[in-house]
Design an enzyme around this catalytic site. Structure first.
Site, PDB file in Angstrom:
ATOM      1  N   ASN A   9      46.656 -71.365  -8.251  1.00 56.78           N
ATOM      2  CA  ASN A   9      45.594 -71.249  -9.046  1.00 56.78           C
ATOM      3  C   ASN A   9      45.381 -70.107  -9.295  1.00 56.78           C
ATOM      4  OD1 ASN A   9      43.830 -71.722 -10.639  1.00 56.78           O
ATOM      5  ND2 ASN A   9      42.073 -72.297 -10.105  1.00 56.78           N
ATOM      6  N   TRP A  10      46.487 -69.790 -10.528  1.00 56.72           N
ATOM      7  CA  TRP A  10      46.301 -68.055 -10.808  1.00 56.72           C
ATOM      8  C   TRP A  10      44.866 -67.889 -11.911  1.00 56.72           C
ATOM      9  CZ3 TRP A  10      51.881 -66.650 -12.869  1.00 56.72           C
ATOM     10  CH2 TRP A  10      52.722 -66.892 -11.836  1.00 56.72           C
ATOM     11  N   LYS A  11      44.158 -69.072 -11.987  1.00 60.89           N
ATOM     12  CA  LYS A  11      43.347 -68.551 -12.507  1.00 60.89           C
ATOM     13  C   LYS A  11      43.137 -68.002 -14.260  1.00 60.89           C
ATOM     14  CE  LYS A  11      40.325 -69.308  -8.545  1.00 60.89           C
ATOM     15  NZ  LYS A  11      39.237 -69.783  -8.041  1.00 60.89           N
ATOM     16  N   HIS A  95      38.138 -78.990 -11.890  1.00 59.78           N
ATOM     17  CA  HIS A  95      38.130 -77.828 -10.790  1.00 59.78           C
ATOM     18  C   HIS A  95      36.988 -77.137 -11.075  1.00 59.78           C
ATOM     19  CE1 HIS A  95      38.516 -73.732  -9.286  1.00 59.78           C
ATOM     20  NE2 HIS A  95      39.575 -73.950  -8.267  1.00 59.78           N
ATOM     21  N   GLU A  97      35.068 -74.751 -11.493  1.00 58.94           N
ATOM     22  CA  GLU A  97      34.974 -73.980 -12.562  1.00 58.94           C
ATOM     23  C   GLU A  97      35.226 -73.661 -13.995  1.00 58.94           C
ATOM     24  OE1 GLU A  97      38.006 -71.510 -11.298  1.00 58.94           O
ATOM     25  OE2 GLU A  97      37.133 -70.878  -9.389  1.00 58.94           O
ATOM     26  N   GLU A 167      37.946 -79.329  -2.981  1.00 61.84           N
ATOM     27  CA  GLU A 167      37.563 -77.581  -2.604  1.00 61.84           C
ATOM     28  C   GLU A 167      36.141 -77.910  -2.789  1.00 61.84           C
ATOM     29  OE1 GLU A 167      40.611 -75.317  -4.675  1.00 61.84           O
ATOM     30  OE2 GLU A 167      39.128 -75.893  -6.456  1.00 61.84           O
ATOM     31  N   GLY A 173      36.758 -68.123  -3.450  1.00 65.95           N
ATOM     32  CA  GLY A 173      36.518 -67.380  -3.528  1.00 65.95           C
ATOM     33  C   GLY A 173      35.473 -66.158  -3.210  1.00 65.95           C
ATOM     34  N   SER A 213      39.268 -70.451  -0.444  1.00 67.69           N
ATOM     35  CA  SER A 213      38.896 -69.363   0.805  1.00 67.69           C
ATOM     36  C   SER A 213      40.295 -69.286   1.826  1.00 67.69           C
ATOM     37  CB  SER A 213      38.012 -68.792   1.900  1.00 67.69           C
ATOM     38  OG  SER A 213      37.500 -68.612   0.375  1.00 67.69           O
ATOM     39  N   GLY A 234      43.802 -69.937  -4.693  1.00 66.85           N
ATOM     40  CA  GLY A 234      43.624 -68.493  -5.051  1.00 66.85           C
ATOM     41  C   GLY A 234      43.914 -68.013  -5.090  1.00 66.85           C
ATOM     42  N   GLY A 235      42.548 -66.817  -4.967  1.00 68.64           N
ATOM     43  CA  GLY A 235      43.064 -65.532  -4.542  1.00 68.64           C
ATOM     44  C   GLY A 235      44.015 -65.385  -3.972  1.00 68.64           C
TER      45      GLY A 235
HETATM   46  C1  PEP Z   1      40.866 -71.954  -6.446  1.00 65.34           C
HETATM   47  O1  PEP Z   1      40.320 -71.796  -6.604  1.00 65.34           O
HETATM   48  O2  PEP Z   1      40.839 -73.004  -6.242  1.00 65.34           O
HETATM   49  C2  PEP Z   1      40.694 -71.709  -5.159  1.00 65.34           C
HETATM   50  C3  PEP Z   1      40.993 -72.313  -4.075  1.00 65.34           C
HETATM   51  O3  PEP Z   1      39.951 -70.543  -5.009  1.00 65.34           O
HETATM   52  P1  PEP Z   1      40.376 -69.448  -3.615  1.00 65.34           P
HETATM   53  O4  PEP Z   1      41.575 -69.721  -2.597  1.00 65.34           O
HETATM   54  O5  PEP Z   1      39.813 -67.827  -3.801  1.00 65.34           O
HETATM   55  O6  PEP Z   1      38.932 -69.813  -2.570  1.00 65.34           O
END
Ligand code: PEP
Length: 251
Positions: A9-11, A95, A97, A167, A173, A213, A234-235
């Protein structure tokens, strides 16, 4: 049996050139060392049409959202049909967010899921509790309600097309990951909720990804759990080498 999937997930990161370069790099790396799971990258809308022809069948491509309306006077929105027309096959919905910053309710998400399915997109549907809910031991209640309210209107056939992503919001994050035991416990619970509604076969065939994470150093331990079918990343999906490290959690 259910699929193992690692989805990025590049956001709201990477301009078009940077995104295209990352997709090419990832394709080259995976061409040279084939993954033991399905690999998906979910990108901002503007990247989709450029990236889908570059990655072929090796990497699935998805959007991070779509509109809750079919078409028309909704300035700034992007429909599920538009996403599908780029060659994308997936869409992240629900998601945390989007729920927190854009006030997406289960009512809205229900419409998005239906439009995604009508356009043959696979929804990667996110659920998960916030820290206060975990501290009050309400995580099961929260995820059950999120699934029930947005998805349990679907027929068993349509539900079978959904990928779930658990999640915990406190892990997204933040660098704090759910322990493998915490992940397994709630994934098994989520599967039992699905089984209660649609039966064991549908539940056994539902891929439930973990997100929060997840990185190259913890992926293997998380993915080793019987009810953790991969990750939403994500990251660690923003650098090919890190994303490959997570994908290798299945090796
Ligand atoms: C996400 O936003 O779906 C996610 C899991 O982010 P991160 O891996 O950065 O925690």
């Amino acid at each position: 049996m259910r699929k193992k999937i690692v989805a990025g997930n590049w956001k709201m990161n990477l301009n078009l050139n940077e995104g295209v370069e990352l997709a090419k790099e990832l394709k080259n790396i995976l061409d040279a060392d084939k993954p033991n799971c399905d690999v998906v990258i979910c990108t901002p809308f503007i990247h989709l049409a450029s990236i889908t022809p570059l990655v072929g069948d090796l990497i699935g491509v998805g959007a991070e959202n779509c509109a809750d309306k079919e078409s028309g006077a909704y300035t700034g929105e992007v429909s599920a049909a538009m996403v599908a027309s780029t060659g994308a096959k997936y869409v992240i919905l629900g998601h945390s967010e989007r729920r927190a910053y854009y006030h997406e309710t289960s009512e809205i998400l229900k419409d998005k899921v239906e439009l995604a399915l009508a356009n043959k997109l696979t929804p990667i549907f996110c659920i998960g509790e916030v820290l206060e809910e975990r501290e009050a031991n309400k995580q099961n209640e929260v995820v059950k309600k999120q699934i029930t309210d947005a998805l349990f209107n679907l027929s068993a056939e349509d539900f079978s097309k959904i990928v779930l992503a658990y999640e915990p919001v406190w892990a997204i994050g933040t660098g704090k990951t759910a322990s493998p035991e915490q992940a397994q416990e709630i994934h098994a619970y989520i599967r039992s909720v699905v089984a209660e509604k649609y039966g064991k076969e549908v539940a056994d065939n539902t891929s439930i990804l973990y997100g929060g994470s997840c990185n190259p150093s913890n992926a293997k331990e998380l993915f080793a759990n019987p009810d953790v079918d991969g990750g939403l990343i994500g990251g660690a999906s923003l650098k090919a080498e890190n994303f490959k490290g997570v994908i290798d959690g299945f090796k």
